[in-house]
Design a protein around this motif. Structure first.
Motif, short mmCIF file in Angstrom:
data_model
loop_
_atom_site.label_atom_id
_atom_site.label_comp_id
_atom_site.label_asym_id
_atom_site.label_seq_id
_atom_site.Cartn_x
_atom_site.Cartn_y
_atom_site.Cartn_z
N VAL A 1 -8.01 18.30 64.11
CA VAL A 1 -6.48 17.96 64.92
C VAL A 1 -5.49 19.03 64.67
O VAL A 1 -5.27 19.22 63.45
CB VAL A 1 -5.85 16.59 64.77
CG1 VAL A 1 -4.91 16.39 65.67
CG2 VAL A 1 -7.10 15.66 65.23
N THR A 2 -4.99 19.87 65.52
CA THR A 2 -3.96 20.78 65.34
C THR A 2 -2.72 20.64 66.29
O THR A 2 -2.94 20.06 67.04
CB THR A 2 -4.52 22.29 65.58
OG1 THR A 2 -4.89 22.51 66.93
CG2 THR A 2 -6.13 22.30 65.28
N PRO A 3 -1.73 21.31 65.58
CA PRO A 3 -0.49 21.61 66.51
C PRO A 3 -0.58 21.92 68.06
O PRO A 3 -0.02 21.72 68.72
CB PRO A 3 0.32 22.58 65.79
CG PRO A 3 -0.26 22.23 64.25
CD PRO A 3 -1.56 22.14 64.45
N LEU A 4 -1.63 22.81 68.00
CA LEU A 4 -1.99 23.28 69.45
C LEU A 4 -2.39 22.20 70.35
O LEU A 4 -2.11 22.30 71.43
CB LEU A 4 -3.06 24.48 69.51
CG LEU A 4 -3.73 24.94 70.57
CD1 LEU A 4 -2.45 25.97 71.42
CD2 LEU A 4 -4.64 25.77 70.40
N ASP A 5 -3.14 21.34 69.94
CA ASP A 5 -3.34 20.13 70.63
C ASP A 5 -2.19 19.27 71.31
O ASP A 5 -2.21 18.79 72.42
CB ASP A 5 -4.43 19.05 69.99
CG ASP A 5 -5.75 19.88 69.46
OD1 ASP A 5 -6.18 20.50 70.12
OD2 ASP A 5 -5.91 19.55 68.11
#
Length: 324
Positions: free
Chosen positions: A41-45
């Motif tokens: 899970v990344t900030p981009l998501d």
């Protein structure tokens, strides 16, 4: 055949994310089918989910990186091979918040036996970014490296890789006193606690006034501005993120009189060959234990919304992973 996936029906917030049945992908045209066991899970998501990237279109299965097992396979990646990968998933095509993804072979990296799938799911984006940003900045053993935000995926990965590859100093920072203690307990011995001193003061203290040869900044904003005075002569700053702001004020004198440089980095612009080479080096460092992915918390796929909220609101030290 169908599979379960976490899909954004529209963009604009957490309420648009739902667990749905979608068509299971088919491995064709140089792609292999990966049964996903864990997804990073990344900030981009969160950025995509909240509608801040025009290139993304809904409905869209989120998730840009993951780990799992090959189903079918070939001579290079036989059936059952454990692999990790990242790519345009969750942005330009269906992503890793799903039970299966069809992945081009050139994007696959092998997982060492001593690394779990949960750990591997958080490796590709952060460690490929960190390694290639360091390489592009001219890293060599003996250099001083500063990567702010020890709790962030790139800051953490850059600090680990720089140390493992022979940096004289591998420095990071945090604005949270408790996180500084947590980092120290995890073995990070050059973390600046910004509740006690500034970035410049901390870097100068650790390096006896020399400064940083290389800064890999995934934060942006005031952090980028505040780091410039701590650059060493002919130092370089690579900006790769904007979590702390998309605008920064630069004092050009701090660059000119040190003959320093600022450059940007985008992982998607790196060649497949360079990413493959980086994967091989990272594999060796993982296998030897020189670097160790840090996991903050895991969530099941059905709780992807909670995982995204946890990452955005708690800003943990370590990765947030979905188990699938």
């Amino acid at each position: 055949m169908i599979m379960r996936a976490m899909q954004a029906a529209a963009f604009g917030g957490f309420d648009n994310l739902e667990l749905v049945d979608v068509q299971k992908p088919v491995a064709t045209d140089g792609k292999l089918l990966v049964r996903i066991t864990a997804a990073g899970v990344t900030p981009l998501d969160n950025t995509i989910l909240h509608g801040h990237i025009d290139a993304a279109t809904a409905p869209l299965v989120l998730g840009s990186e993951g780990a799992g097992m090959i189903e079918g396979g070939d001579a290079e990646f036989p059936n059952g091979s454990r692999v990790m990968f990242m790519g345009p998933f969750g942005l330009f095509e269906s992503g890793t918040f799903a039970e299966y993804v069809a992945v081009p072979k050139e994007l696959l990296g092998r997982i060492p036996d001593n690394v779990t799938d949960i750990e591997a799911a958080g490796i590709p984006v952060a460690y490929l970014t960190a390694y290639l940003a360091l390489k592009n900045a001219g890293f060599a053993p003996g250099k001083v490296v500063f990567a702010p935000a020890i709790g962030g995926s790139v800051g953490n990965a850059t600090t680990q890789l720089a140390k493992a590859l022979g940096a004289k100093h591998a420095i990071s920072s945090t604005t949270n006193a408790n996180k500084a203690i947590e980092a120290a307990n995890l073995g990070f011995d050059e973390v600046i606690d910004e509740t006690k001193e500034s970035l410049v003061a901390g870097i100068n203290r650790i390096t006896d006034g020399y400064g940083a040869d290389i800064v890999i900044d995934a934060i942006g904003g005031e952090v980028l501005s505040g780091t410039l005075p701590a650059l060493a002569q002919k130092g370089s700053l690579t900006t790769i993120g904007y979590a702390g702001g998309q605008e920064a004020t630069i004092n050009v004198m701090q660059l000119i009189w040190k003959a320093a440089t600022i450059k940007s980095f985008l992982l998607f612009n790196e060649s497949v060959e360079d990413r493959s080479d980086a994967f091989r080096i990272i594999y060796g460092l993982l296998k030897s234990g020189a670097v160790k992915p840090i996991i903050a918390k895991t969530f099941p796929l059905a709780e992807a919304v909670q995982a995204l909220r946890y990452l955005a609101e708690e800003r943990p030290l370590g990765r947030v992973i979905l188990t699938i």
